[in-house]
Motif scaffolding. Structure first.
Motif, PDB file in Angstrom:
ATOM      1  N   GLY A   1       0.815  -1.206   0.000  1.00 42.98           N
ATOM      2  CA  GLY A   1       0.000   0.000   0.000  1.00 42.98           C
ATOM      3  C   GLY A   1       0.843   1.248   0.000  1.00 42.98           C
ATOM      4  N   ASN A   2       0.173   2.380   0.224  1.00 40.21           N
ATOM      5  CA  ASN A   2       0.897   3.640   0.232  1.00 40.21           C
ATOM      6  C   ASN A   2       1.819   3.732   1.444  1.00 40.21           C
ATOM      7  OD1 ASN A   2      -1.327   3.731   1.921  1.00 40.21           O
ATOM      8  ND2 ASN A   2      -1.752   5.889   1.541  1.00 40.21           N
ATOM      9  N   TYR A   3       2.728   4.702   1.400  1.00 39.50           N
ATOM     10  CA  TYR A   3       3.817   4.834   2.375  1.00 39.50           C
ATOM     11  C   TYR A   3       4.683   3.562   2.405  1.00 39.50           C
ATOM     12  CZ  TYR A   3       1.065   8.827   3.930  1.00 39.50           C
ATOM     13  OH  TYR A   3       0.353  10.006   3.970  1.00 39.50           O
ATOM     14  N   ASN A   4       4.770   2.900   1.242  1.00 43.13           N
ATOM     15  CA  ASN A   4       5.561   1.674   1.120  1.00 43.13           C
ATOM     16  C   ASN A   4       5.143   0.622   2.151  1.00 43.13           C
ATOM     17  OD1 ASN A   4       7.266   2.461  -1.062  1.00 43.13           O
ATOM     18  ND2 ASN A   4       8.408   3.766   0.354  1.00 43.13           N
ATOM     19  N   ARG A   5       3.847   0.551   2.414  1.00 44.95           N
ATOM     20  CA  ARG A   5       3.324  -0.440   3.348  1.00 44.95           C
ATOM     21  C   ARG A   5       3.447  -1.837   2.739  1.00 44.95           C
ATOM     22  NH1 ARG A   5       0.145  -0.727   8.497  1.00 44.95           N
ATOM     23  NH2 ARG A   5      -0.243  -2.956   8.630  1.00 44.95           N
ATOM     24  N   MET A   6       4.050  -2.751   3.485  1.00 44.63           N
ATOM     25  CA  MET A   6       4.167  -4.148   3.074  1.00 44.63           C
ATOM     26  C   MET A   6       3.616  -5.038   4.188  1.00 44.63           C
ATOM     27  SD  MET A   6       7.943  -4.237   1.269  1.00 44.63           S
ATOM     28  CE  MET A   6       8.730  -3.359   2.621  1.00 44.63           C
TER      29      MET A   6
ATOM     30  N   PHE B   1       2.433 -16.789  11.097  1.00 42.60           N
ATOM     31  CA  PHE B   1       3.246 -15.591  11.250  1.00 42.60           C
ATOM     32  C   PHE B   1       2.514 -14.384  10.691  1.00 42.60           C
ATOM     33  CE2 PHE B   1       3.934 -16.380   6.829  1.00 42.60           C
ATOM     34  CZ  PHE B   1       4.250 -15.143   6.270  1.00 42.60           C
ATOM     35  N   THR B   2       2.978 -13.205  11.077  1.00 46.71           N
ATOM     36  CA  THR B   2       2.516 -11.956  10.488  1.00 46.71           C
ATOM     37  C   THR B   2       3.674 -10.984  10.459  1.00 46.71           C
ATOM     38  OG1 THR B   2       0.853 -10.182  10.601  1.00 46.71           O
ATOM     39  CG2 THR B   2       1.730 -10.983  12.685  1.00 46.71           C
ATOM     40  N   PHE B   3       3.692 -10.132   9.440  1.00 48.04           N
ATOM     41  CA  PHE B   3       4.759  -9.151   9.267  1.00 48.04           C
ATOM     42  C   PHE B   3       4.169  -7.896   8.649  1.00 48.04           C
ATOM     43  CE2 PHE B   3       7.580  -7.066   6.226  1.00 48.04           C
ATOM     44  CZ  PHE B   3       8.676  -6.754   7.017  1.00 48.04           C
ATOM     45  N   ALA B   4       4.579  -6.733   9.127  1.00 46.06           N
ATOM     46  CA  ALA B   4       4.114  -5.475   8.556  1.00 46.06           C
ATOM     47  C   ALA B   4       5.203  -4.423   8.684  1.00 46.06           C
ATOM     48  CB  ALA B   4       2.839  -4.988   9.252  1.00 46.06           C
ATOM     49  N   ARG B   5       5.311  -3.603   7.647  1.00 47.60           N
ATOM     50  CA  ARG B   5       6.307  -2.538   7.656  1.00 47.60           C
ATOM     51  C   ARG B   5       5.804  -1.400   6.778  1.00 47.60           C
ATOM     52  NH1 ARG B   5      12.794  -3.363   7.532  1.00 47.60           N
ATOM     53  NH2 ARG B   5      13.406  -1.179   7.692  1.00 47.60           N
ATOM     54  N   ALA B   6       5.978  -0.153   7.239  1.00 51.21           N
ATOM     55  CA  ALA B   6       5.551   1.020   6.478  1.00 51.21           C
ATOM     56  C   ALA B   6       6.360   2.229   6.912  1.00 51.21           C
ATOM     57  CB  ALA B   6       4.053   1.286   6.662  1.00 51.21           C
ATOM     58  N   ASP B   7       6.573   3.127   5.947  1.00 53.55           N
ATOM     59  CA  ASP B   7       7.243   4.380   6.269  1.00 53.55           C
ATOM     60  C   ASP B   7       6.322   5.263   7.102  1.00 53.55           C
ATOM     61  OD1 ASP B   7       9.342   3.494   4.723  1.00 53.55           O
ATOM     62  OD2 ASP B   7       8.678   4.583   2.921  1.00 53.55           O
TER      63      ASP B   7
ATOM     64  N   VAL C   1       5.497   1.841  10.765  1.00 53.59           N
ATOM     65  CA  VAL C   1       5.112   0.501  11.199  1.00 53.59           C
ATOM     66  C   VAL C   1       6.295  -0.437  10.994  1.00 53.59           C
ATOM     67  CG1 VAL C   1       3.559  -1.459  10.841  1.00 53.59           C
ATOM     68  CG2 VAL C   1       2.690   0.878  10.618  1.00 53.59           C
ATOM     69  N   ARG C   2       6.614  -1.222  12.001  1.00 52.92           N
ATOM     70  CA  ARG C   2       7.650  -2.253  11.888  1.00 52.92           C
ATOM     71  C   ARG C   2       7.368  -3.303  12.948  1.00 52.92           C
ATOM     72  NH1 ARG C   2      14.052  -0.914  11.781  1.00 52.92           N
ATOM     73  NH2 ARG C   2      13.381   0.114   9.857  1.00 52.92           N
ATOM     74  N   GLU C   3       6.839  -4.451  12.550  1.00 46.83           N
ATOM     75  CA  GLU C   3       6.475  -5.469  13.523  1.00 46.83           C
ATOM     76  C   GLU C   3       6.409  -6.841  12.864  1.00 46.83           C
ATOM     77  OE1 GLU C   3       2.676  -3.936  14.756  1.00 46.83           O
ATOM     78  OE2 GLU C   3       1.585  -5.245  13.377  1.00 46.83           O
ATOM     79  N   TYR C   4       6.580  -7.864  13.712  1.00 47.91           N
ATOM     80  CA  TYR C   4       6.384  -9.234  13.264  1.00 47.91           C
ATOM     81  C   TYR C   4       5.980 -10.080  14.465  1.00 47.91           C
ATOM     82  CZ  TYR C   4      10.846 -10.724  15.325  1.00 47.91           C
ATOM     83  OH  TYR C   4      11.847 -11.009  16.198  1.00 47.91           O
TER      84      TYR C   4
END
Length: 380
Positions: A183-188, A208-214, A230-233
């Motif tokens: 998604g936006n803000y390089n959300r993965m 598992f779950t992983f998320a990262r965003a600017d 956002v930075r979590e797993y």
């Protein structure tokens, strides 16, 4: 005054099935305020036994894991959008909710306090904010109980209880799924699970779950990073063992880690405190990362001692740490900056004897042991 504001990132998710297979066991529950088909049987365990939702004599809302996933409910805070009467405030941001049900909550924001609306993961009471972490992934269902819960839930939950129930391994079935999103803000985003049988009497499941965003809160100070990223797993491994008929054991181990950029503070009145800045711009001199680490281990055993009596044992251990540095003004000035630190360990043992006669009288006899938590909260 100051307030923390948050932004959402839009994402497009792709689902990649590894292998489609039938689902056994307890059926996914749905929100009880929604109309369900006449032939749908919703089974929950809100009273510490499997019962149809229609037969439970308490006020309870149940939401299936598939429904939560489709609605992109990824943390416990977002449950308020799905459950009537459920509200929350937060101490230090995401995944530290103080829930309120029917107006019952607390106004003490100390990190060593326990809310009257208790939170449980797989029937294990999470008695400290440092234990919560990332838990909303690969869930079977969520049950929200309203009102006092008595002794069934191991403490004086005068407001209610929020139960998060993960998917258990399934015998004789190899299956899994993988969800990917951008998604936006390089959300993965990425989440998934795999279920693997280990012979006829055992199975394992890893999720598992992983998320990262600017960060979307643009920091106007030169050389300083943007905030509210956002930075979590999180990872959960479960092993199911059914050595004989009438004996079932599940061992669950999980860990999670959050390390995003700090939240941004939107100070008011903006014309005086934040001249020249838009709502999504900030001049923050406090840009430390927010850190939250959890470890959890739980063994759940159910043994049928007769056709009508079942012994249940739940042994659990939790460890968590939380650190957050709050900038209360949202400007480059060093006016008031508050560090929050919380570190806790917990051991608990739950033992129950449950009858299932099918007649007008059944009982649950239980004991709950939990020594005083080892807690090291700190804030000023």
């Amino acid at each position: 005054m100051t307030k923390t504001i948050s932004g959402r990132t839009a994402a497009f998710a792709a689902v990649v099935p590894i292998l489609l297979a039938g689902t056994a066991g307890i059926a996914n529950a749905q929100e009880n305020t929604e109309a369900a088909p006449a032939d749908t049987e919703i089974v929950i365990t809100a009273t510490k036994r499997a019962e149809r939702l229609q037969d439970v004599p308490i006020s309870v809302s149940a939401i299936g894991g598939d429904q939560l996933s489709k609605s992109r409910v990824t943390n416990a805070d977002e449950l308020v959008t799905k459950v009537a009467n459920l509200q929350l405030t937060s101490i230090v941001g995401d995944n530290t909710p103080i829930f309120a049900l029917r107006g019952v909550s607390m106004s003490d924001y100390s990190l060593n306090q326990s809310s009257p609306v208790a939170t449980y993961y797989d029937e294990v009471y999470k008695g400290n904010f440092a234990f919560l972490g990332v838990a909303m992934y690969d869930l079977e269902r969520v049950e929200v109980l309203r009102g006092p819960q008595g002794t069934l839930y191991g403490k004086n939950t005068t407001g209610g209880a929020v139960n998060l129930i993960s998917r258990a391994p399934e015998l004789g079935e190899t299956s899994g799924y993988l969800n990917l999103g951008y998604g936006n803000y390089n959300r993965m985003d990425a989440s998934g699970a795999i279920n693997v049988p280990m012979g006829d009497k055992a199975a394992a499941r890893v999720a598992f779950t992983f998320a990262r965003a600017d960060g979307w809160f643009k920091n106007q100070l030169p050389g300083e990073p943007d905030l509210a990223g956002v930075r979590e797993y999180a990872v959960r491994a479960s092993v199911l063992l059914e050595p004989t008929d009438g004996a079932r054991f599940i061992l669950r181990g999980s860990t999670s880690y959050q390390n995003p950029r700090n939240y941004g503070i939107y100070a008011q009145p903006a014309e005086t405190v934040r001249p020249g800045l838009s709502k999504r711009e900030i001049e923050a001199n406090v840009t430390e990362r927010r850190q939250a680490r959890t470890y959890s281990l739980a063994l759940t055993g159910n043994i049928d001692v007769s056709d009508t009596l079942t012994v249940t044992s739940i042994t659990s251990w939790d460890k968590g740490k939380l650190f957050f540095y709050e900038d209360t003004d949202g400007t480059a000035s060093e006016l008031l900056e508050i560090p929050y630190y919380d570190k806790a360990n917990q051991f608990a043992q739950d033992l129950r004897l449950t009858s299932n006669t099918g007649g007008p009288f059944d009982f649950i006899l239980g004991a709950h042991f939990q020594p005083r938590e080892s807690v090291q909260p700190y804030h000023v």
